[in-house]
Enzyme design. Structure first.
Site, PDB file in Angstrom:
ATOM      1  N   GLU A  85      48.892  48.752  91.555  1.00 49.46           N
ATOM      2  CA  GLU A  85      50.035  48.720  92.468  1.00 49.46           C
ATOM      3  C   GLU A  85      50.592  47.294  92.452  1.00 49.46           C
ATOM      4  OE1 GLU A  85      48.761  51.974  95.902  1.00 49.46           O
ATOM      5  OE2 GLU A  85      48.109  49.918  96.172  1.00 49.46           O
ATOM      6  N   HIS A 114      47.309  45.096  92.817  1.00 49.03           N
ATOM      7  CA  HIS A 114      46.161  45.789  93.406  1.00 49.03           C
ATOM      8  C   HIS A 114      45.555  46.750  92.376  1.00 49.03           C
ATOM      9  CE1 HIS A 114      44.474  48.729  96.570  1.00 49.03           C
ATOM     10  NE2 HIS A 114      43.622  47.746  96.375  1.00 49.03           N
ATOM     11  N   ASN A 120      45.833  53.597  99.581  1.00 52.07           N
ATOM     12  CA  ASN A 120      44.973  53.481 100.755  1.00 52.07           C
ATOM     13  C   ASN A 120      45.680  53.968 102.020  1.00 52.07           C
ATOM     14  OD1 ASN A 120      43.014  52.512  99.117  1.00 52.07           O
ATOM     15  ND2 ASN A 120      43.300  50.362  99.639  1.00 52.07           N
ATOM     16  N   SER A 178      43.057  44.268  99.256  1.00 51.00           N
ATOM     17  CA  SER A 178      43.212  45.703  99.537  1.00 51.00           C
ATOM     18  C   SER A 178      44.086  45.888 100.759  1.00 51.00           C
ATOM     19  CB  SER A 178      41.871  46.348  99.856  1.00 51.00           C
ATOM     20  OG  SER A 178      40.914  46.003  98.931  1.00 51.00           O
TER      21      SER A 178
HETATM   22  N1  LIG Z   1      35.625  46.563  95.627  1.00 53.19           N
HETATM   23  C1  LIG Z   1      36.659  47.367  95.574  1.00 53.19           C
HETATM   24  O1  LIG Z   1      36.527  48.589  95.411  1.00 53.19           O
HETATM   25  C2  LIG Z   1      38.044  46.805  95.694  1.00 53.19           C
HETATM   26  C3  LIG Z   1      39.131  47.568  95.247  1.00 53.19           C
HETATM   27  C4  LIG Z   1      40.417  47.007  95.295  1.00 53.19           C
HETATM   28  C5  LIG Z   1      40.585  45.731  95.818  1.00 53.19           C
HETATM   29  N2  LIG Z   1      39.494  45.022  96.275  1.00 53.19           N
HETATM   30  C6  LIG Z   1      39.737  43.678  96.793  1.00 53.19           C
HETATM   31  O2  LIG Z   1      39.383  42.755  95.759  1.00 53.19           O
HETATM   32  C7  LIG Z   1      38.894  41.539  96.340  1.00 53.19           C
HETATM   33  C8  LIG Z   1      37.511  41.268  95.811  1.00 53.19           C
HETATM   34  O3  LIG Z   1      36.663  42.334  96.144  1.00 53.19           O
HETATM   35  P1  LIG Z   1      35.257  42.552  95.412  1.00 53.19           P
HETATM   36  O4  LIG Z   1      34.796  43.887  95.798  1.00 53.19           O
HETATM   37  O5  LIG Z   1      35.372  42.191  93.988  1.00 53.19           O
HETATM   38  O6  LIG Z   1      34.362  41.457  96.175  1.00 53.19           O
HETATM   39  P2  LIG Z   1      32.978  40.846  95.683  1.00 53.19           P
HETATM   40  O7  LIG Z   1      32.314  40.363  96.916  1.00 53.19           O
HETATM   41  O8  LIG Z   1      32.253  41.797  94.808  1.00 53.19           O
HETATM   42  O9  LIG Z   1      33.397  39.607  94.785  1.00 53.19           O
HETATM   43  C9  LIG Z   1      33.984  38.449  95.299  1.00 53.19           C
HETATM   44  C10 LIG Z   1      33.598  37.298  94.423  1.00 53.19           C
HETATM   45  O10 LIG Z   1      34.300  36.165  94.875  1.00 53.19           O
HETATM   46  C11 LIG Z   1      33.426  35.036  94.773  1.00 53.19           C
HETATM   47  N3  LIG Z   1      33.898  33.995  95.652  1.00 53.19           N
HETATM   48  C12 LIG Z   1      33.698  33.828  96.968  1.00 53.19           C
HETATM   49  N4  LIG Z   1      34.363  32.736  97.385  1.00 53.19           N
HETATM   50  C13 LIG Z   1      34.983  32.194  96.335  1.00 53.19           C
HETATM   51  C14 LIG Z   1      35.823  31.057  96.133  1.00 53.19           C
HETATM   52  N5  LIG Z   1      36.160  30.277  97.143  1.00 53.19           N
HETATM   53  N6  LIG Z   1      36.263  30.808  94.891  1.00 53.19           N
HETATM   54  C15 LIG Z   1      35.923  31.589  93.856  1.00 53.19           C
HETATM   55  N7  LIG Z   1      35.133  32.686  93.978  1.00 53.19           N
HETATM   56  C16 LIG Z   1      34.683  32.989  95.211  1.00 53.19           C
HETATM   57  C17 LIG Z   1      32.077  35.608  95.112  1.00 53.19           C
HETATM   58  O11 LIG Z   1      31.032  34.794  94.601  1.00 53.19           O
HETATM   59  C18 LIG Z   1      32.135  36.968  94.471  1.00 53.19           C
HETATM   60  O12 LIG Z   1      31.612  36.904  93.157  1.00 53.19           O
HETATM   61  C19 LIG Z   1      38.951  41.766  97.835  1.00 53.19           C
HETATM   62  O13 LIG Z   1      40.148  41.236  98.329  1.00 53.19           O
HETATM   63  C20 LIG Z   1      38.925  43.270  97.985  1.00 53.19           C
HETATM   64  O14 LIG Z   1      39.515  43.706  99.166  1.00 53.19           O
HETATM   65  C21 LIG Z   1      38.241  45.533  96.205  1.00 53.19           C
END
Ligand SMILES: NC(=O)c1ccc[n+]([C@@H]2O[C@H](COP(=O)([O-])OP(=O)(O)OC[C@H]3O[C@@H](n4cnc5c(N)ncnc54)[C@H](O)[C@@H]3O)[C@@H](O)[C@H]2O)c1
Length: 663
Positions: free
Chosen positions: A150, A138, A189, A117
Site C-alpha cells: 500500500e 506498507h 487493516n 501499520s
Molecule cells: N510484523 C508484521 O506483520 C507487520 C506487518 C506490516 C507492518 N509492520 C510494521 O513494520 C514495522 C516493523 O515491524 P516488525 O514486525 O518488523 O518489528 P520487529 O520488532 O520484528 O523488528 C524491528 C527491528 O527494528 C530494530 N530496531 C529497534 N530500534 C531501532 C533503531 N533505533 N534503529 C534501527 N533498528 C532498530 C529492532 O532491533 C528489530 O530488529 C512496525 O512499524 C510494524 O507496525 C509489521
C-alpha cells in the site's frame, strides 16, 4: 537504485530481500547486532529455499545476497541512497526521531518511506523539514512473498514522490495500491478492523463459541477460522490494534472484554501455548463441536462492504484499489467490492441494521451511501474529482473510440460500412463478470435498434478474446448461481436472436464462458495460435452459459463430448479442422481481416436476406425438415418483394456492385 532498510526484524529483512531480488543495492541497518545476525540467517535460508524450489537459479542466490550489506550505523547506511524504508518497532517517538535524522542525513531528493501499520504518516514526519518526500510503503508479512504494497500519501506528500514510490512498488514485482489519505488502518487493516470488533463481541455476548465459528468458517472453505487465525497472530496484537482503533476510529473499539481478559491472563495464542485454543502440540486443538450458523458469512460481508463504502466516501481509496488490496492483503479469492456487486443495497442495509441493533454499535450502522440506496453507484466510482487515479494502460484505451462512455467493461464502436464492434475491455484477460454481462446486454440492445448496423463483430481489446468467467466473483447461493447461469444464457441468446450477423473474432484465449460467448455468434474466425476450450469440468463446474448445448449442435456429440469431458484446449488451427471456426487470420492482422470480412457481408449481402437466413438456420435446427423447407419458401417469398432483391439482380446484370438499402 540504492535502498536502505532501517530495522532488520520480521518485516525489514523481507523488505531488504525483495529489493535485492530486483537488482537494487540494499543496506539493512539495525541498532542491535544480534538482530542483524538473525536477518542474515533468515535471508540466507530463504535464498536457499528459493533455489531448491526452482524460483531462482543456483548462483543467483549468491548475487542477490551480495547486493545486501548489513550495517549498525544509520548515517553510514543512508548517506547516498535513493529510498529509505523504515521498519523499526511501532513506537511514535522512535519513528519521529529516526525521520528527523533521515531528513538531515539523506540526499535531498531521497524518498523517505515508513512501513508503519497504524501510525499517521504526518505524525511520523512531524519534525521533518522536507515533509513532501515522506510517505508510507506498507508491506505485508512476509514482505518477500506477499504481493501487495500500500502506497500511502500524507497531507504533505507531493504528487511527484507519491508517483515515484508507486512505480518503485510495481518495479519490485508487487501490486501497488494507492491510499490517497493518511487514514487509520489504510485499506486492508481498516476493512479488517470492524471484523475484530465483531468477533470479540460475538464472544462477549455469548452468541457462539470460537470452535463453532471456526468449524463453520472451515466448512466455507477457509484454511483457518477467525479465532484460530487470531490465536496464530497473537491475541495481544489484536487487542493492541483494537486500542488503536478506539482512539482513531471509534470508542466502541474499547468494548471488547474477552480479548482483553485473555491478554491479562497471559493467554496470547500460539506464542504462549494457549489462547482461544490449546497450542501445546504446536497446532490449535479445536474442541469437537457442531459448526454453528448463528454467525454467517453474510454478517462479515455486510460489515466489510460497509467499511469499504466508508473508505470510498472518505476518499481514502477507489473501489478497485480496495478490491485488489483486500484480495492480496488477506489472501482472499474476492474482496468486498465484488461481493457488493452480487448483493442488493436492500440486502446489505437490512443485515447491517440487524447487526447494529443487536450489538448496539454505530460502527455497524449502514454508511451514508447504503442508507440512501446508493451502494451500486458508490462501488462503481472510477475516480475522485481532483484525486489521484491509477490508470492502467487498458483503462486509458477505453476512452479511445468510445462513442459515449456508457459501458465500463467494454467499448462499443460504430464503424463505417454498417459494421459495429464490441471490444471486451477488462484488466488482464477480459474476464467476464456481472458488470460485463450487463454491459454486453446493453450494447447488444443498442446495436439491435441501430438501423445502420448490419454486422456486429465481438472481440477483446488487446491480445485476448476473453479467458472466461471471473471465478472470484462471489455468488451467494445455489439459486443465485442458477440465476447467474441463466443470465449468461439469456444474454448470449440475444446474439442468436438479433437480426444482424454476429462474428466472433477469437485471439489469445477464448476459454469457458468466453468460448461459450463465441459459440453464440453466427461466425467465428480465429488466429491459428489462439486457444479455446471449456475447462469447466476440471474445476468441478460445467459449461453453463449454453456451451453444453451449442457445442454439440455445432460439432456433433462425439467431438463436444471429447472437448467438454477432457477440458482440453484446442488451437485455432484445430478448431478450423473441427468446424468451430471458419477462417484463420494471422495474429498481426486479425483485427483488420475480421473487419474486412464483416464489411464483405455488410456491403456485399442484402441485410434482409442475411437476417432471414440467420433465422432460418437457427430455427430450422429445431423443427422438422419439411417445416424448415416451408419456412424457407416463405422467407424467399418475403424477399421477392424487396427493393434490395431487385437491386441485387440489376447490379449483377449491369456488372456493378450492389448498393443495398435494407428495404
Ligand atoms: N510484523 C508484521 O506483520 C507487520 C506487518 C506490516 C507492518 N509492520 C510494521 O513494520 C514495522 C516493523 O515491524 P516488525 O514486525 O518488523 O518489528 P520487529 O520488532 O520484528 O523488528 C524491528 C527491528 O527494528 C530494530 N530496531 C529497534 N530500534 C531501532 C533503531 N533505533 N534503529 C534501527 N533498528 C532498530 C529492532 O532491533 C528489530 O530488529 C512496525 O512499524 C510494524 O507496525 C509489521
Amino acid at each position: 537504485m540504492k535502498v536502505a532498510v532501517i530495522g532488520s526484524g520480521e518485516m525489514g529483512r523481507g523488505i531488504a530481500l525483495v529489493f535485492a531480488q530486483y537488482n537494487n543495492d540494499v543496506v539493512l541497518e539495525d541498532s542491535f547486532p544480534q538482530a542483524l545476525d538473525k536477518a542474515r540467517k533468515y535471508i540466507g535460508d530463504n535464498l536457499s529455499k528459493m533455489v531448491e524450489k526452482g524460483i531462482i537459479r543456483k548462483g543467483e542466490d549468491e548475487s542477490i545476497s551480495s547486493r545486501i550489506r548489513y550495517s549498525g550505523s544509520l548515517e553510514d547506511s543512508v548517506r547516498d541512497v535513493d529510498l529509505v524504508v523504515e521498519a523499526v518497532p511501532e513506537i511514535v517517538g522512535l519513528k519521529q526521531e529516526i525521520f528527523e535524522n533521515l531528513d538531515k542525513m539523506c540526499k535531498r531528493d531521497a524518498i523517505l518511506a515508513t512501513n508503519t501499520s497504524n501510525i499517521k504518516i504526518s505524525e511520523i514526519s512531524k519534525n521533518v523539514k522536507g515533509k513532501e518526500r515522506v510517505l508510507g510503503m506498507h508491506f505485508f508479512n512476509p514482505a518477500n512473498r506477499m504481493k501487495l504494497v500500500e502506497i500511502i500519501r500524507s497531507e504533505f506528500t507531493s504528487d511527484e514522490y507519491f508517483e515515484k514510490a508507486f512505480k518503485i512498488g510495481e518495479d519490485i514485482g508487487k501490486t501497488a495500491v494507492k491510499v490517497l489519505k493518511d487514514s487509520p488502518g489504510f485499506i486492508v487493516n481498516r476493512i479488517n478492523a470492524p471484523d475484530m470488533l465483531f468477533f470479540c463481541n460475538v464472544l462477549d455476548k455469548q452468541v457462539e463459541r470460537p470452535e463453532e465459528m471456526d468449524l463453520y468458517a472451515r466448512g466455507q472453505g477457509l484454511p483457518m477460522g477467525p479465532y484460530e487465525l487470531m490465536d496464530f497472530v497473537g491475541i495481544d496484537t489484536v487487542a493492541h490494534s483494537l486500542d488503536y482503533y478506539a482512539t482513531t476510529l471509534s470508542e466502541e473499539y474499547y468494548q471488547c472484554k474477552t480479548f482483553r481478559n485473555l491478554v491479562k491472563e497471559g493467554k496470547l495464542g500460539k506464542k504462549s501455548g494457549k489462547g482461544f485454543y490449546d497450542w501445546s502440540s504446536g497446532k490449535a486443538n479445536i474442541p469437537k463441536s457442531e459448526p454453528s450458523e448463528k454467525v454467517t458469512i453474510m454478517d462479515i460481508f455486510a460489515i466489510e462492504i460497509n467499511e469499504a463504502v466508508k473508505l470510498i466516501e472518505e476518499r481514502v481509496a477507489l473501489p478497485e484499489e480496495i478490491e485488489t488490496a483486500v484480495k492480496l492483503g488477506l489472501n482472499r479469492p474476492f474482496g468486498p467490492i465484488s461481493v457488493a456487486r452480487s448483493l442488493t443495497n436492500a440486502e446489505v442495509k437490512k443485515k447491517l441494521e440487524e447487526l447494529s441493533g443487536f450489538y448496539g454499535f454505530k460502527t455497524f450502522e449502514p454508511a451514508a451511501s447504503i442508507k440512501q440506496g446508493k451502494l451500486k453507484e458508490i462501488i462503481s466510482i472510477k475516480s475522485f474529482p481532483e484525486a489521484e487515479k491509477k490508470e492502467p494502460a487498458e483503462q486509458k484505451s477505453m476512452s479511445r473510440g468510445l462513442e459515449e462512455k456508457k459501458y465500463s467493461t467494454l467499448i462499443l464502436e460504430k464503424r463505417e460500412n454498417h459494421v459495429s464492434r464490441i471490444l471486451l475491455n477488462r484488466p488482464k484477460h477480459n474476464f467476464i463478470n456481472s458488470d460485463l454481462l450487463n454491459d454486453l446486454e446493453g450494447a447488444i440492445e443498442e446495436v439491435w435498434v441501430d438501423k445502420d448496423t448490419r454486422v456486429l463483430v465481438i472481440t477483446g481489446s488487446g491480445e485476448t478474446f476473453t479467458a472466461g468467467a471471473e471465478l472470484s466473483q462471489f455468488i451467494p447461493g445455489l439459486f443465485d448461481f442458477v440465476e447467474y447461469s441463466r443470465k449468461g444464457e439469456r444474454i448470449f441468446k440475444k446474439l442468436q436472436e438479433i437480426p444482424k450477423v454476429v462474428i466472433a473474432e477469437i485471439k489469445g484465449l477464448a476459454l469457458g464462458g468466453g468460448f461459450e460467448l463465441s459459440l453464440s455468434c453466427d461466425i467465428r474466425v480465429s488466429t491459428p495460435e489462439a486457444q479455446m476450450g471449456l475447462p469447466e469440468v476440471t474445476l468441478g463446474l460445467l459449461p453453463a452459459w449454453s456451451g453444453s448445448q451449442r457445442l454439440a449442435k455445432l460439432v456433433g456429440n462425439s467431438r463436444a463430448m471429447y472437448l467438454i469431458l477432457t477440458g482440453k484446449r484446442v488451437t485455432g488451427q484445430q478448431a478450423l479442422e473441427f468446424g468451430v471456426v471458419s477462417e484463420l487470420y494471422p495474429k498481426d492482422s486479425v483485427d483488420i481481416d475480421t473487419i474486412k470480412l464483416a464489411e464483405s457481408i455488410s456491403i456485399g449481402s442484402s441485410p434482409i436476406a442475411t437476417s432471414l437466413v440467420k433465422r432460418l438456420i437457427n430455427r430450422g435446427a429445431d423443427v422438422s425438415y419439411d417445416s424448415g423447407l416451408e419456412m424457407e419458401s416463405m422467407a424467399a417469398g418475403i424477399l421477392y418483394g424487396t427493393e434490395d432483391m431487385k437491386e441485387g439482380i440489376t447490379a449483377l446484370l449491369q456488372k456493378r456492385k450492389p448498393n443495398f438499402q435494407n428495404k
